[in-house]
Design an enzyme around this catalytic site. Structure first.
Site, PDB file in Angstrom:
ATOM      1  N   PHE A   1      51.992  48.974  26.585  1.00 50.98           N
ATOM      2  CA  PHE A   1      51.023  47.892  26.450  1.00 50.98           C
ATOM      3  C   PHE A   1      50.010  48.155  25.333  1.00 50.98           C
ATOM      4  CE2 PHE A   1      52.394  47.060  30.929  1.00 50.98           C
ATOM      5  CZ  PHE A   1      53.020  45.860  30.635  1.00 50.98           C
TER       6      PHE A   1
ATOM      7  N   TYR B   1      51.314  52.611  30.043  1.00 52.03           N
ATOM      8  CA  TYR B   1      50.150  52.456  29.173  1.00 52.03           C
ATOM      9  C   TYR B   1      50.603  52.351  27.727  1.00 52.03           C
ATOM     10  CZ  TYR B   1      46.825  53.873  32.861  1.00 52.03           C
ATOM     11  OH  TYR B   1      46.064  53.950  33.989  1.00 52.03           O
TER      12      TYR B   1
ATOM     13  N   GLU C   1      40.398  44.618  31.218  1.00 52.34           N
ATOM     14  CA  GLU C   1      41.695  43.941  30.988  1.00 52.34           C
ATOM     15  C   GLU C   1      42.504  44.007  32.279  1.00 52.34           C
ATOM     16  OE1 GLU C   1      44.563  45.682  28.457  1.00 52.34           O
ATOM     17  OE2 GLU C   1      43.585  47.630  28.331  1.00 52.34           O
TER      18      GLU C   1
ATOM     19  N   GLU D   1      46.475  39.711  39.385  1.00 46.74           N
ATOM     20  CA  GLU D   1      46.330  41.144  39.655  1.00 46.74           C
ATOM     21  C   GLU D   1      44.904  41.450  40.147  1.00 46.74           C
ATOM     22  OE1 GLU D   1      47.944  43.471  36.429  1.00 46.74           O
ATOM     23  OE2 GLU D   1      49.879  42.454  36.550  1.00 46.74           O
TER      24      GLU D   1
ATOM     25  N   LYS E   1      46.406  41.894  21.227  1.00 50.98           N
ATOM     26  CA  LYS E   1      45.438  41.945  22.322  1.00 50.98           C
ATOM     27  C   LYS E   1      44.171  42.705  21.940  1.00 50.98           C
ATOM     28  CE  LYS E   1      46.316  44.341  26.093  1.00 50.98           C
ATOM     29  NZ  LYS E   1      46.756  44.749  27.447  1.00 50.98           N
ATOM     30  N   TYR E   2      44.316  43.940  21.438  1.00 50.70           N
ATOM     31  CA  TYR E   2      43.123  44.773  21.213  1.00 50.70           C
ATOM     32  C   TYR E   2      42.345  44.349  19.976  1.00 50.70           C
ATOM     33  CZ  TYR E   2      45.073  47.311  25.038  1.00 50.70           C
ATOM     34  OH  TYR E   2      45.562  47.624  26.275  1.00 50.70           O
TER      35      TYR E   2
ATOM     36  N   ASP F   1      36.772  54.594  41.306  1.00 52.66           N
ATOM     37  CA  ASP F   1      37.156  53.225  41.594  1.00 52.66           C
ATOM     38  C   ASP F   1      35.940  52.364  41.257  1.00 52.66           C
ATOM     39  OD1 ASP F   1      37.571  50.731  43.053  1.00 52.66           O
ATOM     40  OD2 ASP F   1      39.239  51.780  44.010  1.00 52.66           O
ATOM     41  N   MET F   2      36.168  51.253  40.587  1.00 53.22           N
ATOM     42  CA  MET F   2      34.995  50.464  40.173  1.00 53.22           C
ATOM     43  C   MET F   2      34.242  49.891  41.358  1.00 53.22           C
ATOM     44  SD  MET F   2      36.640  47.074  38.396  1.00 53.22           S
ATOM     45  CE  MET F   2      38.152  47.793  37.760  1.00 53.22           C
TER      46      MET F   2
END
Lengths: 604, 604
Positions: free
Chosen positions: A297, A294, A406, A415, A303-304, A390-391
């Protein structure tokens, strides 16, 4: 490598110690010494045993010098492709003798004389030696242009390519590239960057003289050398010195050139340890990331920022649509990790001055610890709810206005972002809900990289050739512009949703090349005009979170000038897994790789 | 196979039992039945579950009929290369469903509809099924000529070749070849003989009518079918009957045609069990042959007759040279085995009326038992001395006038005849001594044989692709005339003797083909004009002691019409072993095979 290793090529070295003295006196690092006197042409088919030694004693130098500061050179008269059987056989025997000697004195590498246009037996004899030897490398001496025939149709690269194809891309086979005064086209020059060039040979005759009388190289030569300096190359000077100051001025000039090479950017410095290093892509549904991962990244400087801008624009649009609304807009971050997207969303909200309430969802219980701590330390209590789930299982109390995720891999969908977001879109308001990213597109390009091919081949099985790898490709060449494969858009209102995809590609190749596989990229539209992309044409400069995806092929394929590479690519979706299948169908028909996901797949 | 298996193709089969009744009523053996009604076009991307079955019940036929007398046919509407994604996906799902059903009812094979000119996804989908399935074979329906475009540049064979290259020559993939009324060239027709054709489809429309009103095929069609009858093929009739007597007259005609196929010669009958069966060549220096092996080879009706004639002519010449001599001529048979060369020599002596004394040498103690017994039973005591010794150790009391040996392998020198005879020639009178054989030449030709490729591939390692095999090649095609490699002559007075050899070959190929390797042959001159040969141009008719030597290549190579195959071949000699290395360098560059004899060699 902070210093360039410069060496000196001796065409004759009766006294080895003297050569080593010359080298160190001229601030050089190594000497290229003939293993046997170049005129010591031996015959092996006669029965007479000579009593004199075939070469100088190993005792002329201490072992550590042989092993660290000497590269051997094989006899120049070796001619493996002579029409005369006896010459071929004597050459083969002499090669065997010299390689055995190099091994005996612990010389780590030898330089083989340039192959002729006919090089089949040359390759066979070299392969025989590297396949049998105790790891002594062979550098094939290749000129950038053929001296006798610079306009030859078949350029030296093609000869080199035949040699290494016959030697099966052996990892002990390298190139000693002789830089000629005439340079070929830039296209040809860059082709050598993807080859295993270990040594650049610089004849003194290619140097010009500057106004102060010192040796310099032409601008094109300088640029060519500079481009090589990031490829771990050494340099050796051949020929008699032609400038005042002797050899020393050459080595000093080359060190100067090396120190003036383009420095690496921040992101390049970050990437450098990963150059050409194969990584198996993450299995995000099956594995929990570690904190360190984490952390790496989260440091991405692009990115953010782009995510924040995307949320900002989405909030502005939502408010324009809704007019004033009492309740804050609901933002759900799926896969919140250690919170960077939560932060980006909150920053966007503040900047837009539009209130939001964030649900931060993650399945990783360890990440949730961080999030819950942040809720306290960063005063998020009234604006953020942390949910460990878990989504695919979560039942939110309200519908979301914005779903931020993301989940992208190097190839976009690899992924399983499509499958995850298809499941999560039920959290979203059916009419006005926005997914960030809105869509993403996969791109693919054919590449040449003997380095990556060797890395995969080292596993010695088909399975690893049917696996895709995340890799910062360094020693490689893109053979043709990347082409679009397919796009996924969210939310996806199709019924039923079909996430399988197929694409066919025809790539024009500008010059003769060796195909080793394909590089996959993505370009994602976060929202409005905000993209993040690793597709070279639209690359988000500075972003380092994703390296390309490498699709290898088992048998490297020669592609002639003007020929086309044709690729068939499939994203296949089964009940329990998703995988890719790829097949080259031109210039020749190869096998379907990874059929049924037999070697590599991503678990659902 | 004493009877041709004839079947009937039903394009629609609502009542399976009725079809089976038709088949047996017409003296046929099997029925090709659609697995699903050809108009039952299913959609898989819809969510609605249909309650009606997608096909007839398996209970309509007993299991043994499904498994022995039925070939399934896949739905004709399957279109894997449609530009429409949904059509492709529905086709793939339907294929999966039908293959699962075929497996469920134990149907051993299914016929897939003909691929289009674009066949990449067709191949991918088929490969996916055969790689996953429980062994159900797929026959790809290929017409001999494209109906819509018989003059098309790319002929059906090329499409088939792409399909099987993409499917990696899978052993469950076959061809159902539809014989069209227009036949392509003979060259094209014979190309199909080296392909895995399991079924010939004969539409009734290609039959002519003879004067009695019965169906017959044209002479060319007849010849084509007859040539296939030795390749284990089945035949199926499609289309409505066009002659009086219905289907029965077709099946009777086909049986008649089958029974009139060219019968096998004696040597073919001997060879038939060995067709396409890979044998590792003998290691004659290391192994002792078994009695049974001797027995087989002693039966050769040509070899020993020719040896006798060679000895006869040599004796005549010797006597002409020497004039009258008191002592008999000394004949040494090295590797006498169970005595056939001793016998041949004695016969020659009697026929020429010239006395000889034979030393019969063998290292195999078991063979020597036979020889010593023969010495008694055949009254050889005064003419034959039996010696048990390795020919490398033997010290004979006298010098030989004739040295007779049969140490030849399929490729001539591949069982180390040169090395053995170089050692044995010290037994020979230095001036007038004669070696039988006098010399032998190796020949090589490129071949296509997916069958042999599959056999080698089944071992699943590189080692077996770098081994040579003795094999009676049956399902194969020689792509270009054999070329001479090299020759060994005896006695060899060279000093020193060098038995290493190299040759390079360029083979012109008449039409697009798939290269799977090379066939090696020899032609040996025994003496004067007496040869024994398995090189096709000079083949010793009736001789069955040698089958050709197969040099496989790892990756089958497509060779376009007019392209050249270039081969480099080496016979390498080390201290303890002899081996071959071979490399294809055109049309594309492959690896050097068996470098350093790493996978296969013959021990010295």
């Amino acid at each position: 490598m902070q210093e360039l290793r410069v060496g000196r090529i001796f065409s004759c070295a009766t006294n080895a110690q003297q050569c080593i003295d010359v080298v160190s006196r001229n601030e050089m690092y190594f000497a290229v010494l003939p293993l046997v006197h170049p005129r010591a042409r031996r015959e092996f088919s006669g029965r007479t045993e000579r009593s004199e030694p075939f070469t100088r004693s190993d005792l002329t130098l201490p072992s550590n010098i042989w092993s660290s500061n000497v590269i051997g050179s094989l006899s120049p008269w070796l001619n493996f492709d002579s029409p005369c059987h006896k010459v071929r056989m004597d050459s083969e025997q002499a090669l065997k003798q010299e390689m055995a000697w190099a091994h005996h004195i612990s010389c780590p590498a030898v330089i083989a004389p340039p192959p002729g246009r006919s090089c089949n037996n040359y390759a066979r004899c070299l392969y025989s030696q590297i396949a049998a030897s105790g790891g002594t490398s062979i550098y094939v001496h290749m000129p950038l242009t053929w001296k006798d025939d610079p306009d030859s149709d078949k350029d030296p690269w093609e000869t080199w390519n035949s040699v290494r194809m016959l030697c099966e891309h052996h990892f002990c086979l390298f190139v000693a590239l002789e830089v000629t005064s005439d340079l070929p086209t830039d296209e040809t020059l860059t082709q050598w960057l993807c080859e295993p060039v270990k040594l650049l040979i610089l004849p003194t005759s290619i140097f010009l003289t500057n106004t102060s009388g010192f040796p310099v190289l032409s601008k094109r030569h300088q640029n060519f050398l500079r481009s090589f300096f990031w490829y771990n190359v050494e340099v050796a000077v051949s020929g008699r010195p032609r400038h005042e100051g002797g050899l020393l001025v050459y080595s000093q000039y080359l060190q100067h050139l090396f120190s003036s090479r383009t420095p690496l950017s921040d992101s390049e410095r970050f990437e450098q340890p990963y150059w050409d290093f194969l990584q198996i892509p993450l299995q995000p549904l099956a594995d929990n990331l570690e904190s360190q991962t984490y952390e790496v990244f989260e440091k991405d400087p692009v990115k953010y920022v782009n995510y924040e801008q995307a949320v900002y624009l989405a909030l502005i649009d939502l408010q324009a649509n809704f007019g004033f609304r009492q309740d804050p807009f609901i933002v759900m971050v799926v896969g919140a990790g250690r919170g960077p997207l939560v932060r980006a969303s909150l920053r966007a909200s503040e900047r837009a001055n539009i209130a939001i309430f964030v649900y931060a969802l993650d399945k990783n219980p360890n990440a949730v610890v961080t999030l819950r701590n942040m809720r306290v330390t960063e005063n998020w209590a009234d604006r953020v709810e942390v949910v460990q789930s878990d989504m695919r299982d979560f039942s939110p109390p309200v519908k979301a206005d914005i779903l931020v995720s993301e989940l992208l891999g190097s190839f976009g969908d690899n992924e399983l972002s499509p499958e995850c977001l298809d499941g999560a879109q039920r959290f979203l308001r059916p009419d006005t809900g926005i997914s960030i990213p809105v869509s993403y597109t996969s791109w693919i390009a054919p590449i040449s990289s003997s380095k990556l091919h060797q890395e995969v081949k080292a596993y010695n099985d088909v399975k690893h050739f049917e696996t895709t790898y995340v890799v910062k490709m360094h020693t490689h060449k893109v053979l043709s512009d990347a082409q679009e494969c397919w796009t996924f858009s969210h939310p996806n209102r199709e019924v039923p949703i079909d996430n399988s995809r197929q694409s066919r590609h025809r790539f024009q190749v500008k010059r003769s090349s060796c195909l080793h596989g394909f590089a996959g990229y993505f370009d994602a539209l976060l929202y409005a005009d905000v993209h993040i992309s690793i597709y070279p044409e639209t690359f988000s400069t500075g972003m380092f979170s994703w390296f390309p995806l490498f699709f290898p092929i088992r048998t490297p394929m020669f592609v002639g000038k003007g020929e086309e590479i044709e690729l068939q690519l499939s994203r296949c979706v089964g009940d329990k897994k998703v995988w890719y299948e790829w097949a080259v169908v031109a210039p020749s028909v190869g096998p379907v790789n990874n059929v049924n996901g037999r070697s590599f797949s991503i678990g659902l």
